[in-house]
Write a protein that holds these residues in place. Sequence first.
Motif, short mmCIF file in Angstrom:
data_model
loop_
_atom_site.label_atom_id
_atom_site.label_comp_id
_atom_site.label_asym_id
_atom_site.label_seq_id
_atom_site.Cartn_x
_atom_site.Cartn_y
_atom_site.Cartn_z
N HIS A 250 0.62 -1.20 0.10
CA HIS A 250 0.65 0.14 -0.24
C HIS A 250 0.81 1.37 -0.04
O HIS A 250 0.42 2.08 -0.58
CB HIS A 250 -0.65 -0.41 0.89
N VAL A 251 2.49 1.63 0.28
CA VAL A 251 2.93 2.25 0.37
C VAL A 251 4.12 1.99 -0.38
O VAL A 251 5.15 3.23 -0.90
CB VAL A 251 3.00 2.86 1.43
N GLU A 252 4.15 0.96 -1.32
CA GLU A 252 5.49 0.62 -2.24
C GLU A 252 5.75 1.95 -2.90
O GLU A 252 6.68 2.51 -3.47
CB GLU A 252 5.67 -0.56 -2.83
N ASP A 253 4.37 2.76 -3.89
CA ASP A 253 4.57 2.92 -4.86
C ASP A 253 4.82 4.91 -3.96
O ASP A 253 5.16 6.17 -5.23
CB ASP A 253 3.33 3.39 -6.30
N LYS A 254 4.87 4.45 -3.01
CA LYS A 254 4.75 5.88 -1.91
C LYS A 254 6.11 6.57 -1.78
O LYS A 254 6.83 7.84 -1.60
CB LYS A 254 3.98 6.39 -0.98
N ILE A 255 6.57 5.16 -1.05
CA ILE A 255 8.34 5.94 0.19
C ILE A 255 9.28 6.04 -1.21
O ILE A 255 8.65 5.00 -2.07
CB ILE A 255 7.06 4.20 0.91
N ASN A 256 10.01 6.53 -0.31
CA ASN A 256 11.43 6.45 -0.46
C ASN A 256 12.19 5.13 -1.03
O ASN A 256 12.38 5.35 0.73
CB ASN A 256 11.97 7.57 -1.09
N ARG A 257 12.30 4.34 -1.77
CA ARG A 257 13.30 2.61 -1.59
C ARG A 257 15.23 3.00 -2.10
O ARG A 257 15.86 2.13 -1.70
CB ARG A 257 12.67 2.22 -2.03
N ASN A 258 15.47 4.68 -1.85
CA ASN A 258 17.02 4.49 -2.21
C ASN A 258 17.36 3.72 -1.46
O ASN A 258 17.69 4.27 -0.50
CB ASN A 258 17.02 6.21 -2.64
N LEU A 297 11.48 12.80 5.02
CA LEU A 297 13.20 12.33 3.56
C LEU A 297 12.65 10.78 2.89
O LEU A 297 12.57 10.42 2.66
CB LEU A 297 14.10 12.20 5.37
N ASN A 298 11.28 9.80 3.91
CA ASN A 298 10.63 8.80 2.84
C ASN A 298 9.56 8.90 1.93
O ASN A 298 9.57 7.96 1.30
CB ASN A 298 10.34 7.47 4.38
N PHE A 299 8.58 10.44 2.36
CA PHE A 299 8.11 10.28 1.42
C PHE A 299 8.12 12.14 0.91
O PHE A 299 7.91 12.65 1.79
CB PHE A 299 6.51 10.08 1.85
N SER A 300 8.04 12.03 -0.26
CA SER A 300 8.28 13.13 -0.79
C SER A 300 7.13 13.99 -0.90
O SER A 300 7.26 15.78 -1.54
CB SER A 300 8.95 12.98 -2.32
N GLN A 301 6.30 13.42 -1.44
CA GLN A 301 4.89 15.15 -1.59
C GLN A 301 4.40 15.17 -0.30
O GLN A 301 4.33 13.80 0.97
CB GLN A 301 4.05 14.05 -2.95
N LYS A 303 0.88 15.97 0.26
CA LYS A 303 -0.28 15.49 0.22
C LYS A 303 -0.06 13.49 0.48
O LYS A 303 -0.60 12.82 1.96
CB LYS A 303 -0.93 15.20 -1.11
N THR A 304 1.25 13.60 0.06
CA THR A 304 1.41 12.18 0.33
C THR A 304 1.82 11.81 2.39
O THR A 304 1.42 11.00 2.88
CB THR A 304 2.82 10.90 -0.07
N GLN A 305 2.51 12.26 2.34
CA GLN A 305 3.06 12.81 4.10
C GLN A 305 1.87 13.08 5.01
O GLN A 305 1.76 12.08 6.08
CB GLN A 305 3.86 14.06 4.23
N MET A 306 0.96 14.22 4.54
CA MET A 306 -0.27 13.86 5.09
C MET A 306 -0.82 13.02 5.01
O MET A 306 -1.75 12.19 6.41
CB MET A 306 -1.18 14.91 4.78
N ASP A 307 -1.27 12.15 4.10
CA ASP A 307 -2.19 11.04 3.63
C ASP A 307 -1.29 10.04 5.17
O ASP A 307 -2.37 9.44 5.53
CB ASP A 307 -2.66 10.27 2.73
#
Length: 462
Positions: A250-258, A297-301, A303-307
């Motif tokens: 559910h977070v794979e396409d949102k989180i920074n996996r670098n 650091l882990n969520f770039s957007q 809106k994603t951070q608030m979600d």
Amino acid sequence: MLTETTLTEPDTLLTTTGLLIIAVTVGLLIWGRVAPIVAMVVVPVVGALAIGFDLSELQEFFAGGLSSVMNVVVMFIFAIIFFSILSDAGLFDPLIRTLILMTRGRVVLVCIGTVLIGAIAHLDGAGATTFLLTIPALLPLYKALNMSKYLLLLLISLSASIMNMVPWGGPLGRAAAVTEIDPVELYQPLMVVQGIGLVLLLTLATLLGLREIRRIDKGVEAGEFEAVGNIDVHQVADDFTKRQIEARAHVEDKINRNRIVFWLNVLLVAIVLTVMLAGWLPPALTFLIGVAVALPLNFSQAKTQMDQLKEYAPNALMMAAVIISAAVFLGVLNESGMLESIALSLLGVIPAAVGPYLHLIVGAFGVPLDVLTSTDAYYFSVLPLVDATASQFGVPTASTAYALMIGNIIGTFVSPYAPAMWLALGLAGANVGKHIRYSFGIMWAFSIVLLLVAVLVGVVEV
């Protein structure tokens, strides 16, 4: 702990009302038909109003209780969010995978690895997360080796219980709220006990592993099991990695996996824990800053951070609500003088020779009490009552808190009142009665040994 009035003699009305409030609250918590927030708010409010305290006094009681727990509440909220972010980032997965591979399919090494994996998984202080990480990862290995799933539950429960002494863990947070001692200040002496406890647990795991080998050998001789050859631990580790990826879909396409972000997360955890444990910043502010750094650091957007904050909020607010409701319960008992009156009444019936050891006696029965009562009832009812009484014999509040917590915390995941235990049983396909029969005696004995260790190293004063 401060009260509105200082009594020299027990007040019968205050004593009776206080005991009724404690008894009814504990009864409701054990009954389990109402949420802790209901029991710890409604009962003391009704009790206080019934004996003549007015609304303005009730407001003062709540303000006094709230001031003692607010720092703990803020710490819990942001500690849970902080570790939830890191869990979604898969921070601890590589270490757990490495430990699985290091067991090499050997029974004793599997037992030792279970303890270490449980300790790492419980760094966030959340029992549910610990069991979700460890049981699906290790159960296939236990089954392949004909090892008992109840041994798996026992070792993870013991390991998680020892790690649960961290400041953001439920027991220490509750104890800090009751005693009004800063969580980090309360935790620092416990680090020695925690370290010795892990060493003792690794020794116990080795002994239990040897016992398990004998049980398996007898089972093979009796035809109950088939002899096991080499186990493919790489497959077990691969399956663990696959499950973790699926769990975080559910977070794979949102989180920074670098890969750089992974190591920055490691650095962030090290900095946050160092700053907090060194006392450079208060725990609440430390975790707040940690969340403020971990989110972008882990969520770039934005809106994603608030979600993600919305997703983590329920777990964070649940514990915060319990602690704030406890502010009403503790505020009424402390500020009204009820707790002091109860303590003065108990002084008349407790032999003088027993008083200085009351905290040790109650602590020694911590595991059975955890099975018979809920965690909230133990920390918010038993602890303040024992503290108020033992303090009259010169026992420091911190020493009472340590004795009751060390004696009780080991039994956390054998208690039917712990929701995480039921999750563990479901994941392992285990029976609650068998789990309690298998684990209870060992857990109780271990808790008493750990309590003696705390006395020997001077954490618990006698």
